[in-house]
Design a protein around this motif. Structure first.
Motif, short mmCIF file in Angstrom:
data_model
loop_
_atom_site.label_atom_id
_atom_site.label_comp_id
_atom_site.label_asym_id
_atom_site.label_seq_id
_atom_site.Cartn_x
_atom_site.Cartn_y
_atom_site.Cartn_z
N ASP A 106 0.84 -1.20 0.00
CA ASP A 106 0.00 0.00 0.00
C ASP A 106 0.88 1.25 0.00
O ASP A 106 1.03 1.92 1.02
N SER A 107 1.47 1.54 -1.16
CA SER A 107 2.37 2.67 -1.29
C SER A 107 2.49 3.06 -2.76
O SER A 107 2.53 2.19 -3.63
N GLU A 108 2.55 4.36 -3.02
CA GLU A 108 2.76 4.84 -4.39
C GLU A 108 4.12 4.38 -4.91
O GLU A 108 4.29 4.13 -6.09
N ASP A 109 5.11 4.29 -4.02
CA ASP A 109 6.45 3.83 -4.38
C ASP A 109 6.78 2.61 -3.55
O ASP A 109 7.27 2.72 -2.43
N PRO A 110 6.53 1.42 -4.08
CA PRO A 110 6.73 0.20 -3.29
C PRO A 110 8.19 -0.22 -3.15
O PRO A 110 8.47 -1.20 -2.45
#
Length: 99
Positions: free
Chosen positions: A47-51
């Motif tokens: 759950d992150s824009e930048d995993p």
């Protein structure tokens, strides 16, 4: 008609993705330049824009093609398909209702 293209990544796909990302994006950009892309992007593995190192689990593109067969042909030639980033791909007709 629009078609939803669901690409499902193989486990630990990040190195493969990075290797062919520019080629993949260039193909998608061609469709976008023709006004045929409704939306597109990857599914982060967390759950992150930048995993980061967690990478991605797949991608979704909703784009316009003359037919289902044309959409399937396009995705069969995409670098994410031909290089093994995707374990499998689903292509389904898509009808815009909202907005």
């Amino acid at each position: 008609m629009y078609y939803a293209i669901f690409g499902y990544d193989v486990p630990n796909s990040l190195p493969l993705r990075l290797k062919v990302r520019e080629q993949h994006l260039a193909r998608v950009q061609e469709l976008a330049n023709e006004g045929r892309v409704l939306v597109g992007g990857p599914h982060p593995a967390i759950d992150s824009e930048d995993p980061g190192e967690n990478g991605f689990t797949g991608s979704l593109i909703i784009a316009e093609f003359p037919s289902l067969a044309d959409a399937q042909q396009w995705v069969s030639e995409d670098p994410y398909t031909t290089s093994g980033v995707f374990s499998h791909v689903e292509v389904k007709p898509f009808k815009i209702v909202i907005p």
